[in-house]
Design a protein around this motif. Structure first.
Motif, short mmCIF file in Angstrom:
data_model
loop_
_atom_site.label_atom_id
_atom_site.label_comp_id
_atom_site.label_asym_id
_atom_site.label_seq_id
_atom_site.Cartn_x
_atom_site.Cartn_y
_atom_site.Cartn_z
N VAL A 1 50.77 18.36 -5.90
CA VAL A 1 51.40 19.34 -4.46
C VAL A 1 52.48 20.49 -5.50
O VAL A 1 52.89 20.01 -6.16
CB VAL A 1 52.20 18.43 -3.55
N GLU A 2 52.23 22.05 -5.42
CA GLU A 2 53.32 22.33 -6.38
C GLU A 2 54.27 22.23 -6.03
O GLU A 2 55.31 22.35 -5.52
CB GLU A 2 52.73 24.31 -5.66
N GLY A 3 55.34 22.16 -7.36
CA GLY A 3 56.51 21.88 -7.46
C GLY A 3 56.66 23.14 -7.91
O GLY A 3 57.30 24.29 -7.09
N SER A 4 57.36 23.76 -9.02
CA SER A 4 57.91 24.81 -10.10
C SER A 4 58.35 24.42 -11.06
O SER A 4 58.57 23.54 -11.69
CB SER A 4 59.75 24.83 -9.68
N TYR A 5 57.99 25.73 -12.15
CA TYR A 5 58.32 25.58 -13.62
C TYR A 5 59.49 25.11 -13.57
O TYR A 5 59.97 24.51 -14.88
CB TYR A 5 57.87 27.10 -13.69
N ARG A 6 60.64 25.67 -12.65
CA ARG A 6 61.78 25.19 -12.83
C ARG A 6 61.90 23.75 -12.99
O ARG A 6 63.92 23.31 -13.74
CB ARG A 6 62.63 25.68 -12.23
N ASN A 7 61.51 22.56 -12.21
CA ASN A 7 61.76 21.78 -12.19
C ASN A 7 61.65 20.98 -13.28
O ASN A 7 60.62 19.79 -13.17
CB ASN A 7 61.02 20.93 -11.29
N ILE A 8 62.19 21.04 -14.30
CA ILE A 8 61.92 21.12 -16.24
C ILE A 8 62.98 19.14 -15.80
O ILE A 8 63.40 18.73 -15.13
CB ILE A 8 62.74 21.55 -16.73
N LYS A 9 62.58 18.45 -17.03
CA LYS A 9 63.18 17.03 -16.61
C LYS A 9 64.42 17.31 -18.29
O LYS A 9 63.72 17.54 -19.51
CB LYS A 9 62.08 16.12 -17.04
N ILE A 10 65.42 16.88 -18.26
CA ILE A 10 66.13 16.36 -19.21
C ILE A 10 65.95 15.50 -19.99
O ILE A 10 66.17 14.13 -19.60
CB ILE A 10 67.21 16.70 -18.53
N THR A 11 65.38 15.76 -20.90
CA THR A 11 64.75 14.57 -22.26
C THR A 11 65.28 14.40 -23.29
O THR A 11 65.53 14.14 -24.23
CB THR A 11 62.90 14.42 -22.05
N THR A 12 65.60 15.92 -24.32
CA THR A 12 65.76 15.94 -25.25
C THR A 12 66.85 17.00 -25.56
O THR A 12 67.18 17.34 -24.77
CB THR A 12 64.50 16.41 -26.37
N PRO A 13 67.83 17.01 -27.38
CA PRO A 13 68.80 17.77 -26.58
C PRO A 13 68.43 19.64 -26.67
O PRO A 13 69.07 20.00 -25.89
CB PRO A 13 69.36 17.93 -28.16
N GLU A 14 67.22 20.05 -27.42
CA GLU A 14 66.98 21.27 -26.07
C GLU A 14 66.42 21.37 -24.54
O GLU A 14 67.13 22.84 -24.50
CB GLU A 14 65.28 21.56 -27.24
N ASP A 15 66.82 20.58 -24.46
CA ASP A 15 66.86 20.29 -22.63
C ASP A 15 67.81 20.98 -21.99
O ASP A 15 67.94 22.23 -20.70
CB ASP A 15 66.02 19.58 -21.95
#
Length: 239
Positions: A213-227
């Motif tokens: 199902v389409e999510g969103s390109y905004r729906n990022i996961k915070i994983t590394t300091p750059e996030d």
């Protein structure tokens, strides 16, 4: 209670996972408690589920040592009244999901979501809701924008998959409760260490197809300091 909420007949529970250590963040503070725009990362996904008419209650899964902190500084501080239980997770992600599933009470569908994804929104919740009613198993995701290469064990390109068929998988991953509970019980007995998400459990343990199902390109996961600065930018656009 709104008319829209009372019209929802099925019982939907969000299981929000906040038990990860976040080793790639290289910080003593767990990523779900880092601040973006003045509030903890975990706050944002809880806020969306709290305010969604589709969600009846929320199970928050965190580390054993963080139970009191989450209750006091997250749930009580921000008034997340839909959080019905806060439970301790386990060593691996699938242990934490199973703990959340065991904590569910009289529910029809579960929305399993990583607390490190702060930008889930009502559109994603609605789209996954519509699909899970039809198929019983779906995950949010987005088609990749880049060409993907599969490497071999020597670090060379093995092959290039068709980009139109490759998706980045996100959360929430949404299932019929009975279906995903059965799959996880098999996983707990099998203890397959290669499991990385809920769809894999359902696919491998029940040999069941899971819809995208389409999510969103905004729906990022915070994983590394750059996030973190990226999340700050996305957050400020919402203000």
């Amino acid at each position: 209670m709104t008319d829209e909420m009372t019209s929802v007949k099925e019982k939907n529970t969000a299981i929000v996972l906040a038990a990860g250590q976040g080793k790639r963040m290289k910080s003593s503070l767990q990523k779900q408690f880092m601040l973006i725009c003045g509030k903890p990362v975990l706050y944002y996904s809880l806020y969306e589920f709290q305010n969604s008419p589709r969600i009846r209650d929320i199970i928050l899964v965190t580390g054993e040592a963080e139970l009191d902190y989450c209750r006091r500084e997250i749930v009580e501080r921000y008034g997340f009244s839909k959080v019905s239980r806060i439970v301790a997770g386990g060593k691996e992600r699938y242990h934490s999901v199973y703990a959340g599933l065991l904590a569910c009470q009289d529910t029809d569908y579960v929305y399993i979501h990583d607390g490190a994804r702060p930008f889930v929104d009502e559109g994603i919740i609605e789209r996954t809701h519509a699909e899970v009613l039809k198929s019983g198993a779906c995950v949010a995701g987005m088609p990749v924008k880049d060409t993907i290469k599969i490497a071999d064990e020597s670090g060379c390109i093995s092959y290039t998959p068709n980009r139109s068929l490759v998706w980045m998988i996100q959360t929430p991953q949404v299932f019929s409760y009975e279906l995903v509970r059965r799959a996880y019980e098999l996983q707990m007995a099998d203890e397959n260490p290669m499991i990385t998400d809920d769809a894999m459990v359902v696919e491998q343990m029940l040999h069941r197809k899971v819809r995208l199902v389409e999510g969103s390109y905004r729906n990022i996961k915070i994983t590394t300091p750059e996030d973190i600065p990226m999340a700050e930018t996305l957050c400020k656009k919402d203000v």
